[in-house]
Scaffold this active site. Structure first.
Site, mmCIF file in Angstrom:
data_model
loop_
_atom_site.group_PDB
_atom_site.id
_atom_site.type_symbol
_atom_site.label_atom_id
_atom_site.label_comp_id
_atom_site.label_asym_id
_atom_site.label_seq_id
_atom_site.Cartn_x
_atom_site.Cartn_y
_atom_site.Cartn_z
ATOM 1 N N GLN A 1 -4.421 -1.513 9.780
ATOM 2 C CA GLN A 1 -4.401 -2.834 9.171
ATOM 3 C C GLN A 1 -4.956 -3.888 10.129
ATOM 4 O OE1 GLN A 1 -3.668 -3.270 5.990
ATOM 5 N NE2 GLN A 1 -3.888 -5.486 5.984
ATOM 6 N N ASP B 1 -10.913 2.855 4.223
ATOM 7 C CA ASP B 1 -11.228 1.418 4.130
ATOM 8 C C ASP B 1 -12.734 1.199 3.984
ATOM 9 O OD1 ASP B 1 -9.117 -0.443 4.137
ATOM 10 O OD2 ASP B 1 -8.717 -0.123 6.267
ATOM 11 N N LYS C 1 0.842 -1.209 0.000
ATOM 12 C CA LYS C 1 0.000 0.000 0.000
ATOM 13 C C LYS C 1 0.871 1.251 0.000
ATOM 14 C CE LYS C 1 -3.867 -2.333 2.287
ATOM 15 N NZ LYS C 1 -4.654 -2.556 3.523
HETATM 16 N N1 GUN Z 1 -6.888 -6.792 6.380
HETATM 17 C C1 GUN Z 1 -7.272 -7.516 5.304
HETATM 18 N N2 GUN Z 1 -7.807 -6.712 4.357
HETATM 19 C C2 GUN Z 1 -7.767 -5.458 4.856
HETATM 20 C C3 GUN Z 1 -8.165 -4.186 4.349
HETATM 21 O O1 GUN Z 1 -8.691 -4.043 3.250
HETATM 22 N N3 GUN Z 1 -7.946 -3.122 5.178
HETATM 23 C C4 GUN Z 1 -7.395 -3.247 6.417
HETATM 24 N N4 GUN Z 1 -7.243 -2.150 7.152
HETATM 25 N N5 GUN Z 1 -7.015 -4.415 6.914
HETATM 26 C C5 GUN Z 1 -7.201 -5.503 6.139
#
Ligand code: GUN
Length: 293
Positions: A96, A119, A52
């Site tokens: 995350q 998100d 990311k």
């Molecule tokens: N863990 C797995 N997928 C995601 C996501 O799209 N965002 C976040 N913050 N954590 C995750």
């Protein structure tokens, strides 16, 4: 059978975003700024977050990574989120998941200001999505909608079967496919761990979206001829032939299922790259204050 090239489609979107960022900065504006919070040392989370951050750099965003040991208390993490909420330089914030067991993901998610919740996990954004109001859509379901759109797949009136009811993928996916929009306008069936006779239902699917995290779960005899199959699975399976020691396996037994499909996504290179592209799209919306004004 047509392979849906998520890697290429995601790259197209990233190029479009990079051009928009150039436009903003050329006019003297500030580059969008995404903050990522990572707690602990989970291997998968480390990889996702580093992808990311790298993607942000590629499109010209600013990014900040806030790292904490898994001994951080819930109260301390909530304070970290609050500090980022109040930082006017940061447009979007992700924490995350998963978090260590002593920290409630719901409490943390609710602490993020909806305006910065790129998100799309905050109840305010989930509620707005259900209402059909402008909001940050969760990255993976939104990426799948984008894949269907850019692959020219007509969805209205089709039977879409979603395997899985997770809050991150299955649940929002079923809502997006059923809404009055294109892509959308599907008749949706959601299957989960308590569903009776899943194969009888998946065989009726014109569009099958598998998001249960069980490698190779979807076999050829579960798929109708000519179906569109979207594979969200990314389970790490030990693979001594790989430098990393593992390979990613989808929920669909690709070699068996692909010959029956009109379209199918590979793993890797299908849905995965779209998730990050969607996060970048949401961060750009946040920087432009396009949702909440
Ligand atoms: N863990 C797995 N997928 C995601 C996501 O799209 N965002 C976040 N913050 N954590 C995750």
């Amino acid at each position: 059978m047509q392979l849906i090239d998520g890697k290429q489609i995601a790259q197209d979107i990233r190029n479009e975003i990079a051009r928009q960022v150039q436009g903003i900065t050329a006019e003297g504006g500030k580059a969008p700024h995404l903050a990522a919070v990572l707690v602990g040392n989970d291997g998968g989370s480390e990889t996702y977050v580093s992808h990311k951050v790298k993607a942000c750099q590629e499109v010209g965003f600013q990014s900040s990574l806030f790292r904490y040991p898994d001994t951080i208390s819930e109260a301390e993490l909530l304070q970290v989120v609050e500090d980022i909420n109040r930082n006017p330089d940061i447009d979007g914030l992700i924490v995350q998941l998963p978090l260590p067991r002593h920290i409630s993901p719901d409490k943390v998610t609710e602490k993020i200001r909806p305006e910065k919740d790129v998100d799309g996990f905050h109840p305010a954004n989930l509620g707005r999505m259900v209402k059909g109001w402008p909001c940050y859509l969760p990255a993976t379901p939104n990426g799948i909608v984008e894949l269907l759109k850019r692959s020219g797949i007509a969805t209205a009136g089709k039977h879409c079967v979603v395997l899985g009811r997770s809050q991150i993928v299955g649940l929002p996916m079923s809502i997006l496919m059923g809404r009055a929009a294109e892509p959308g306008n599907c008749t949706v069936t959601m299957c989960h761990s308590r569903t009776a006779d899943i194969p009888a239902i998946t065989r009726q699917a014109d569009i099958l979206i598998a998001a249960i995290g069980k490698p190779g779960f979807v076999r050829a005899d579960m798929v109708k001829d000519g179906a569109v199959v979207i594979d969200v699975g990314t389970t790490r399976v030990a693979d001594p032939a790989k430098k990393s020691g593992f390979s990613l396996k989808g929920d669909v037994l690709f070699d068996e299922v692909a010959p029956k499909c009109s379209h199918i996504t590979p793993v890797p290179g299908g849905v995965g790259p779209m998730t990050i592209a969607s996060l970048l799209q949401n961060t750009l919306l946040a920087a432009r204050k396009a949702i909440y004004g």
